[in-house]
Every structure is written in C-alpha cells, then in structure tokens.
Scaffold this motif. Structure first.
Motif, PDB file in Angstrom:
ATOM      1  N   PHE A 182       0.726  -1.112  -0.057  1.00 27.35           N
ATOM      2  CA  PHE A 182      -0.072   0.009   0.001  1.00 27.35           C
ATOM      3  C   PHE A 182       0.924   1.227  -0.072  1.00 27.35           C
ATOM      4  N   CYS A 183       2.242   1.098   0.674  1.00 29.10           N
ATOM      5  CA  CYS A 183       2.996   2.320   0.589  1.00 29.10           C
ATOM      6  C   CYS A 183       3.231   2.564  -0.813  1.00 29.10           C
ATOM      7  N   GLU A 184       3.718   1.622  -1.560  1.00 27.35           N
ATOM      8  CA  GLU A 184       4.018   1.737  -3.049  1.00 27.35           C
ATOM      9  C   GLU A 184       2.805   2.438  -3.974  1.00 27.35           C
ATOM     10  N   MET A 185       1.790   1.744  -3.699  1.00 28.34           N
ATOM     11  CA  MET A 185       0.486   2.151  -4.338  1.00 28.34           C
ATOM     12  C   MET A 185       0.401   3.591  -4.226  1.00 28.34           C
ATOM     13  N   TYR A 186       0.292   3.956  -3.006  1.00 30.24           N
ATOM     14  CA  TYR A 186       0.113   5.529  -2.646  1.00 30.24           C
ATOM     15  C   TYR A 186       1.145   6.367  -3.346  1.00 30.24           C
ATOM     16  N   MET A 187       2.287   5.927  -3.198  1.00 25.01           N
ATOM     17  CA  MET A 187       3.470   6.560  -3.861  1.00 25.01           C
ATOM     18  C   MET A 187       3.233   6.897  -5.114  1.00 25.01           C
ATOM     19  N   LEU A 188       2.713   5.825  -6.096  1.00 20.16           N
ATOM     20  CA  LEU A 188       2.479   5.925  -7.284  1.00 20.16           C
ATOM     21  C   LEU A 188       1.379   6.937  -7.672  1.00 20.16           C
ATOM     22  N   LEU A 189       0.257   6.938  -6.637  1.00 20.00           N
ATOM     23  CA  LEU A 189      -0.910   7.490  -7.053  1.00 20.00           C
ATOM     24  C   LEU A 189      -0.788   9.095  -6.715  1.00 20.00           C
ATOM     25  N   ASP A 190       0.253   9.199  -5.617  1.00 20.21           N
ATOM     26  CA  ASP A 190       0.404  10.630  -5.255  1.00 20.21           C
ATOM     27  C   ASP A 190       1.919  10.947  -4.642  1.00 20.21           C
ATOM     28  N   PRO A 191       2.685  10.874  -5.504  1.00 16.11           N
ATOM     29  CA  PRO A 191       4.020  10.931  -5.270  1.00 16.11           C
ATOM     30  C   PRO A 191       4.845  12.044  -4.678  1.00 16.11           C
ATOM     31  N   SER A 193       3.365  14.785  -2.596  1.00 21.50           N
ATOM     32  CA  SER A 193       2.509  15.126  -1.426  1.00 21.50           C
ATOM     33  C   SER A 193       3.098  15.121  -0.196  1.00 21.50           C
ATOM     34  N   GLU A 194       2.847  16.071   0.873  1.00 23.54           N
ATOM     35  CA  GLU A 194       3.179  15.815   2.342  1.00 23.54           C
ATOM     36  C   GLU A 194       2.956  14.376   2.753  1.00 23.54           C
ATOM     37  N   ARG A 195       2.024  13.580   2.420  1.00 22.48           N
ATOM     38  CA  ARG A 195       1.663  12.487   2.893  1.00 22.48           C
ATOM     39  C   ARG A 195       2.652  11.327   2.404  1.00 22.48           C
ATOM     40  N   ALA A 196       2.862  11.750   1.181  1.00 22.08           N
ATOM     41  CA  ALA A 196       3.992  10.693   0.712  1.00 22.08           C
ATOM     42  C   ALA A 196       5.509  10.932   1.391  1.00 22.08           C
ATOM     43  N   ASN A 197       5.750  12.149   1.808  1.00 21.86           N
ATOM     44  CA  ASN A 197       6.803  12.301   2.317  1.00 21.86           C
ATOM     45  C   ASN A 197       6.741  11.352   3.674  1.00 21.86           C
ATOM     46  N   TYR A 317      12.629   6.291  -9.449  1.00 23.69           N
ATOM     47  CA  TYR A 317      11.400   5.831  -8.618  1.00 23.69           C
ATOM     48  C   TYR A 317      11.770   5.461  -7.185  1.00 23.69           C
ATOM     49  N   CYS A 318      12.913   4.330  -7.031  1.00 22.37           N
ATOM     50  CA  CYS A 318      13.405   3.873  -5.496  1.00 22.37           C
ATOM     51  C   CYS A 318      13.820   4.916  -4.920  1.00 22.37           C
ATOM     52  N   HIS A 319      14.362   5.964  -5.448  1.00 26.50           N
ATOM     53  CA  HIS A 319      15.086   7.201  -4.566  1.00 26.50           C
ATOM     54  C   HIS A 319      13.697   8.000  -4.020  1.00 26.50           C
ATOM     55  N   LEU A 320      12.604   8.081  -4.835  1.00 25.58           N
ATOM     56  CA  LEU A 320      11.380   8.853  -4.353  1.00 25.58           C
ATOM     57  C   LEU A 320      10.836   7.880  -3.299  1.00 25.58           C
ATOM     58  N   LEU A 321      10.626   6.610  -3.591  1.00 30.95           N
ATOM     59  CA  LEU A 321      10.006   5.822  -2.697  1.00 30.95           C
ATOM     60  C   LEU A 321      10.782   5.848  -1.336  1.00 30.95           C
ATOM     61  N   TYR A 322      12.042   5.797  -1.297  1.00 28.21           N
ATOM     62  CA  TYR A 322      12.598   5.484  -0.228  1.00 28.21           C
ATOM     63  C   TYR A 322      13.235   7.021   0.351  1.00 28.21           C
ATOM     64  N   ARG A 323      13.047   8.162  -0.246  1.00 27.31           N
ATOM     65  CA  ARG A 323      13.518   9.504   0.272  1.00 27.31           C
ATOM     66  C   ARG A 323      13.352   9.473   1.534  1.00 27.31           C
ATOM     67  N   GLY A 324      12.905   8.877   2.553  1.00 21.54           N
ATOM     68  CA  GLY A 324      12.782   8.899   3.871  1.00 21.54           C
ATOM     69  C   GLY A 324      14.058   8.445   4.438  1.00 21.54           C
ATOM     70  N   MET A 325      14.705   7.894   3.559  1.00 24.95           N
ATOM     71  CA  MET A 325      16.064   7.125   4.428  1.00 24.95           C
ATOM     72  C   MET A 325      16.895   8.309   4.633  1.00 24.95           C
ATOM     73  N   GLY A 326      16.655   9.641   4.134  1.00 27.02           N
ATOM     74  CA  GLY A 326      17.658  10.679   4.606  1.00 27.02           C
ATOM     75  C   GLY A 326      18.327  11.548   3.552  1.00 27.02           C
TER      76      GLY A 326
END
Length: 376
Positions: A182-191, A193-197, A317-326
C-alpha cells in the motif's frame, strides 16, 4: 411555427448556459476567497448564492464549511442540516456532518451512525470508508478499521486516502507485507505530497528495523510466519501472496549481499527492490504460456514497476519511494533533477490506474497451486 419553437429553445438554452456560468463564477470566487483566508467575504458571497439557488447542495455545503473555518461551528451545523434534503447531496454531507458531530458536538457514537447511513446511501464512497476507518482506529478497533480501508480501496480504488491509512496500519501490524504494497501504491498515485513524505519516512524506518546486515549476509524479516497446508487428495498446495512476497523478499537480499554492502542505504534498497520486482514479473522462457507470479496472484504493482524499469526510471522511482532514508536519497534526487522531471512527465502520460476489477488487497489477492503442471 418550427422557427418560433427553435428560437424559444435557443433562448432557453442560452439562459441556462448563462445561469450556469454565473453560478460557477460565483462559486469559484467564493472558494478562492476561502483559500486566501478571507472567510467573511466568502461567507457573504456564498449566502448570496444560497439565496439564489436554495435547492442546490454545493453552495450550502461550502457555506457550512466557510462558517466552520471562520470559527462558528453552530452556524455551520445549522447550515449543513438544511442541506440534508438537497437532491444533489453528495457523500461530503455525511463526512462533514460526522466530523462536526464528533469534534464539535463531542458525540462520536452519533458520528458513527451518520457515517453508516452515508455508506448505505453511497456504498462506493472512498471518502466515507476512510472516515469510518479512522473512527474505528481511534477506538483501537484495528480489524474494523482495516476492513473499512480495504473496502474503500476495492470500491473507490483511485481515492488515495485509504491507501495512506492502510499502509500505516498494516506496517505496524503482524502483516506488514500489505503495508509495503500500500505504501508503493500510494506513492505511485500521489508521489509528491506531504503524505507521500510521511509514507516514505515510515517505510524507511520499517526497512531499517527489518533488514539485518552483517559482514557476510543480508536478511529481511517481514512479520509473522505463515503455514502452508497440502491436500494430497486434491493435489493442491496453495501459495498465498504474502508467502510468495516473504520468500522473494528474502531472495532479493542476495544481489545486495553480492555487491558487498555493509549497511542499509538507498543503493542497497534499490538493488533489493529491483530483484524483488524481477522475481514477481519474470516468466519461464521455455514456456511461452507460463504466467508470472504477479499474474498468478492478481498483483498489479510489480508489473507497473517493470514498466517503470523498462522506461529507464527505476532508480528515480526507488529514490522517490525511499527518500525518507535521509540525506543520501534527497541529495541524489537533487543531483538528478532532469531524470526526476522526465519521470514526472512519464507518470502523467502513463499513470498508475487501478479499477474496481484490478484493486489488489488481502481480500482480492489470489493464491495459486504450486502443484499445477508439476507432472509435465
């Protein structure tokens, strides 16, 4: 006579178009005022629209919302009650009324009843499903909350809030595999946003806790263990999606280990994610009729990731998905602005689309028989 009738119809059509244009312009102006924080001015404008269009739902709804933003919940509540009988009422009425009953009347039970009535009238409303789920989650009724979020995903699959809520709920549960999906599905639908962060930060923290790295190995642990039973009479050995995901996620650590990684970083996660995607989308080259694991399970995520990879955007895509790594992930994105913009444009022309037929949840995922074709 025909010419006269035609002229009358033309005049009536023109009047209707002008009236609609006037209505739209006034509503747009009022909403812009609200966006700018000019609530008294917006209220004055909307009161005029309500007077001119007393049977229309949207002006009354927006007026109630403007009252609320202006710090007058009593007027908002009274206004919203008057909108209940509008024939063009939408699911938003139940959502806002439920919110007011919970927050301003301090009556969560009444809020729940309102949302339940709303779902009877609008059973396909993703908005009402997520609101009901949040109410259950506040009460720590997590199974009921999850069922609401899944219902919203299955009935209104392009409404993103249910993915956001389900992702966080499942990541913290004994079934985090679905949280990851669901994390990935959300990220693809709304990459962007603040919620994506927020999703990315939660995802990064989960991966830090789940991936173990030593000098000679990398391993990943995803929740509880699953037991598979075999029925020898029917020759069935059913493989649930979560078991497949756990097994393939474990295999995905091997390429990263071969690369000699000693700590979890964005490059390691990218290597693992590509390996996982490959496992789900590959087919047997010697059997053209063979199906991929994604096809067997009904999964729509990994095939889309394969399209991203084929288009050359998997690293972005992976860097967007895992940008929370820092910092490493953020700095990489800043250094690859051109690729990021190209990926953004690609997503606009090749969007991730989910329908009620393709919605993928724990309730819609298929299991497949491992013994099928084993005698060939």
């Amino acid at each position: 006579m025909k010419k006269v009738l035609f002229l009358i119809l033309a005049l009536m059509t023109g009047l209707a178009v002008n009236a609609q244009s006037n209505f739209d312009a006034r509503m747009r102006n009022a909403v812009e005022m609200m966006d700018q924080g000019l609530f008294p001015q917006a209220i004055s404008q909307l009161e005029g629209v309500v007077k001119d269009y007393p049977k229309s739902f949207i002006p009354r709804y927006e007026l109630a919302y403007a009252y609320l933003l202006n710090g007058d919940p009593q007027k908002a509540y009274t206004c919203l009650k008057k909108a209940k009988g509008c024939k063009d009422k939408t699911d938003q009425w139940y959502q806002l009324m439920g919110t007011m009953e919970d927050e301003y009347l301090n009556n969560p039970d009444k809020c729940m009843k309102t949302l339940q009535k709303g779902l009877k009238e609008f059973p396909n409303s993703g908005l009402l499903h997520v609101e009901m789920g949040v109410m259950h989650q506040i009460r720590k009724e997590y199974d009921e909350a999850g069922a609401c979020y899944l219902g919203g995903i299955e009935r209104d699959p392009m409404f993103t809030s249910n993915y956001f809520r389900a992702a966080n709920l499942y990541l913290a549960s004994s079934r985090p595999t679905w949280g990851l999906m669901f994390c990935e599905m959300y990220m693809l639908l709304d990459p962007y946003s603040e919620r994506a962060n927020a999703i990315s930060k939660n995802l990064a923290e989960f991966m830090r806790q789940s991936v173990s790295i030593t000098d000679s190995s990398i391993s990943i642990t995803l929740g509880k263990e699953y037991t598979i039973t075999v029925d020898p009479d029917n020759m069935t050995f059913m493989m649930p999606f979560e078991v497949t995901y756990n097994l393939k996620a474990s295999l995905s650590t091997i390429p990263a280990a071969i690369k000699g990684k000693t700590e979890l970083d964005i490059e390691t996660l990218t290597i693992m994610h590509r390996a996982l995607m490959d496992e789900f989308t590959k087919t047997d080259p010697e059997r053209p009729e063979s199906k991929s694991l994604s096809q067997k399970h009904g999964d729509i995520l990994f095939p889309f990731l394969k399209r991203i990879d084929d288009a050359g955007f998997f690293d972005v895509y992976c860097h967007l998905l895992y940008r929370g790594m820092g910092d490493d992930a953020i700095e990489w994105l800043e250094d690859h602005q051109s690729e990021l913009e190209d990926f953004h444009n690609w997503l606009l022309t090749t969007p991730f689309v989910i329908t009620t037929q393709t919605a993928f949840t724990p309730r819609t995922a298929k299991a497949y028989n491992l013994l099928e074709g084993s005698s060939e």
